[in-house]
Design a protein around this motif. Structure first.
Motif, PDB file in Angstrom:
ATOM      1  N   VAL A 134      51.666  46.831  47.486  1.00 30.21           N
ATOM      2  CA  VAL A 134      51.261  47.282  48.821  1.00 30.21           C
ATOM      3  C   VAL A 134      51.568  48.760  49.053  1.00 30.21           C
ATOM      4  CG1 VAL A 134      51.488  46.887  51.291  1.00 30.21           C
ATOM      5  CG2 VAL A 134      51.483  44.939  49.715  1.00 30.21           C
ATOM      6  N   LEU A 137      49.009  51.057  47.618  1.00 33.83           N
ATOM      7  CA  LEU A 137      47.777  51.305  48.384  1.00 33.83           C
ATOM      8  C   LEU A 137      47.913  52.560  49.247  1.00 33.83           C
ATOM      9  CD1 LEU A 137      46.887  47.670  49.502  1.00 33.83           C
ATOM     10  CD2 LEU A 137      45.824  49.005  47.677  1.00 33.83           C
ATOM     11  N   THR A 186      47.009  42.439  41.973  1.00 33.56           N
ATOM     12  CA  THR A 186      47.136  43.564  42.897  1.00 33.56           C
ATOM     13  C   THR A 186      46.138  44.661  42.560  1.00 33.56           C
ATOM     14  OG1 THR A 186      49.503  43.064  43.047  1.00 33.56           O
ATOM     15  CG2 THR A 186      48.770  45.182  43.914  1.00 33.56           C
ATOM     16  N   VAL A 188      43.132  44.354  41.701  1.00 31.56           N
ATOM     17  CA  VAL A 188      41.832  44.086  42.324  1.00 31.56           C
ATOM     18  C   VAL A 188      41.764  44.726  43.711  1.00 31.56           C
ATOM     19  CG1 VAL A 188      40.319  42.293  43.222  1.00 31.56           C
ATOM     20  CG2 VAL A 188      41.465  41.972  41.024  1.00 31.56           C
ATOM     21  N   PHE A 189      42.817  44.504  44.496  1.00 34.70           N
ATOM     22  CA  PHE A 189      42.853  45.101  45.844  1.00 34.70           C
ATOM     23  C   PHE A 189      42.918  46.629  45.767  1.00 34.70           C
ATOM     24  CE2 PHE A 189      44.513  40.817  46.426  1.00 34.70           C
ATOM     25  CZ  PHE A 189      43.776  40.377  47.505  1.00 34.70           C
ATOM     26  N   VAL A 192      39.470  47.924  45.026  1.00 34.93           N
ATOM     27  CA  VAL A 192      38.648  47.919  46.239  1.00 34.93           C
ATOM     28  C   VAL A 192      38.995  49.115  47.124  1.00 34.93           C
ATOM     29  CG1 VAL A 192      38.140  46.661  48.363  1.00 34.93           C
ATOM     30  CG2 VAL A 192      38.286  45.433  46.191  1.00 34.93           C
ATOM     31  N   GLY A 193      40.290  49.387  47.251  1.00 31.76           N
ATOM     32  CA  GLY A 193      40.714  50.527  48.054  1.00 31.76           C
ATOM     33  C   GLY A 193      40.212  51.844  47.493  1.00 31.76           C
ATOM     34  N   THR A 196      36.544  52.172  48.181  1.00 33.32           N
ATOM     35  CA  THR A 196      36.327  52.455  49.605  1.00 33.32           C
ATOM     36  C   THR A 196      36.601  53.917  49.922  1.00 33.32           C
ATOM     37  OG1 THR A 196      36.938  50.177  50.186  1.00 33.32           O
ATOM     38  CG2 THR A 196      37.020  51.831  51.945  1.00 33.32           C
TER      39      THR A 196
END
Length: 409
Positions: A134, A137, A186, A188-189, A192-193, A196
């Motif tokens: 987290v 990110l 993690t 994968v997220f 995506v970030g 984006t």
């Protein structure tokens, strides 16, 4: 009144490209929303893991639990607060601090760990092990994509090693499996970030490029419009006055044209262009009569109003009168000393037209010099610029007819 800048102002202002847009609004919005999500997520995870932190406090020196909580929650709060600020400076700094704080808290665990207390705390005694990705990110939000991937690998390996030590007192082979699984899920997220943020970044850059291109194009159009206005000013007023001069003669009409030319030049230098409002047909009729009389007061005039319920845009009236003046001057100058002229037209609700006809020497419209301003720019170009049309019919020895027309779209 319509006021436009002078050609000098337009040329100076367009000498360089438009200034680049200082902020990427699309990227800023994406960073703000993502910062709120990450900041709130870290705080929520920390709150959920508080019982674990308290229950396993004996695993480490007493200073580590509160320090680790401060290193994790402090930057998260700053990230959340910064997301509501108009700029992203605070977000970027807090994002980097969040990832750095997690790494530092994990590294300090090894310093504070008491090896004699291993075992008996369940499978996840190190509270940081539940969310290593987290804070990473936050690095994605700060556009540190490579650092975010490196952080994920290092942070996950470190915290899983610490957790293995806390559970078993040493590292077992299962640690590598759980580390790889955590990195994969993690990641994968994080991917995506990254996509984006890159998309928002590219969208903003594309928008900025489009805006800059539009500004440059608008500047070029403005320059060209002012140059055209200046060319028309010189041709319609200055050159026309010079050509109308006759040795040893005094013509009050030429003197009045000269005064008008000086006034137009002064207005151009000041940047003034008073076009006015819409014009009713009776007023346009008066202007057409005055325009023709200033050039040839012996011309036969047969323009009449068909419908007085229509108004004409001031720009249209200005162009029509300028083109009519050009047609009149051409006739006076080239038709011959004994040529007679007539000005006719109709001013109706659905259209207007005015024309000049003479019985002079005529010419071949197909063999005009393309560099000449009069017919191509002074008549046809000027009328087409307002959505109208100019028709020129002539032949050697058969006179000339010029018809100017416009209708509302």
């Amino acid at each position: 009144m319509l006021r436009t800048s002078s050609a000098r102002t337009v040329d100076d202002g367009a000498a360089t490209d438009a200034e680049p847009i200082a902020t990427n609004a699309d990227l800023v919005r994406a960073q703000q929303y993502a910062a709120r999500f990450v900041g709130a997520g870290v705080i929520a995870y920390s709150a959920a893991m508080l019982p674990v932190l308290i229950g396993s406090a004996s695993l480490t020196a007493s200073w580590w639990p509160p320090l680790s909580a401060a290193l994790i929650v402090g930057p998260a709060i700053a990230l959340l607060v910064g997301s509501f600020r108009p700029t992203t400076g605070w977000i970027l700094s807090a994002g980097i601090c969040s990832a750095a704080g997690y790494l530092l808290a994990t590294a300090l665990w090894f310093v504070a760990w008491n090896p004699d207390t291993a075992g008996g705390y369940g499978r996840w005694p190190v509270w940081l092990v539940q969310f290593p990705g987290v804070p990473g990110l936050a690095l994605v939000i700060a556009l540190r994509f490579g650092s975010a991937i490196g952080y994920l690998v290092v942070a996950t390996a470190m915290v899983h090693t610490a957790n293995q030590l806390a559970v078993f007192g040493g590292v077992r082979a299962t640690m590598y499996t759980s580390t790889a699984l955590t990195i994969g899920l993690t990641g994968v997220f994080m991917a995506v970030g990254i996509v984006t943020m890159r998309t928002a970044q590219k969208l903003g850059e594309t928008r900025s490029t489009a805006v800059r291109a539009a500004e440059v194009t608008a500047s070029a159009v403005a320059r060209e419009a002012e140059r055209s206005r200046y060319d028309a000013l010189i041709h319609d007023h200055v050159i026309a006055c010079l050509l109308a001069l006759r040795p040893s003669t005094q013509d009050q009409r030429v003197a009045e044209q000269a005064r008008q030319a000086l006034g137009e030049i002064d207005a151009w230098r000041r940047g003034d262009r008073d076009v006015g409002g819409d014009v009713v047909p009776t007023e346009l009729l008066r202007k057409v009569r005055l325009t023709t009389a200033q050039i040839d007061d012996d011309v036969e005039f047969t323009v009449h109003v068909v419908d007085n319920g229509q108004t004409y845009p001031a720009e249209v009236v200005e162009a029509v009168l300028a083109a009519l003046s050009e047609a009149m001057r051409n006739s006076v100058r080239h038709a011959g000393d004994h040529a007679e002229r007539v000005v006719g037209g109709e001013l109706a609700a659905d259209a207007l037209w005015v024309g000049v006809a003479d019985d002079g020497v005529g010419f071949d419209p197909g063999h005009l010099d393309s560099s000449r301003f009069g017919v191509d720019a002074g008549l046809i170009g000027r009328m087409r610029a307002i959505g109208g049309d100019a028709e020129v019919r002539s032949a050697p020895g058969r006179g000339t007819v010029v018809r100017l027309s416009w209708s509302p779209r």
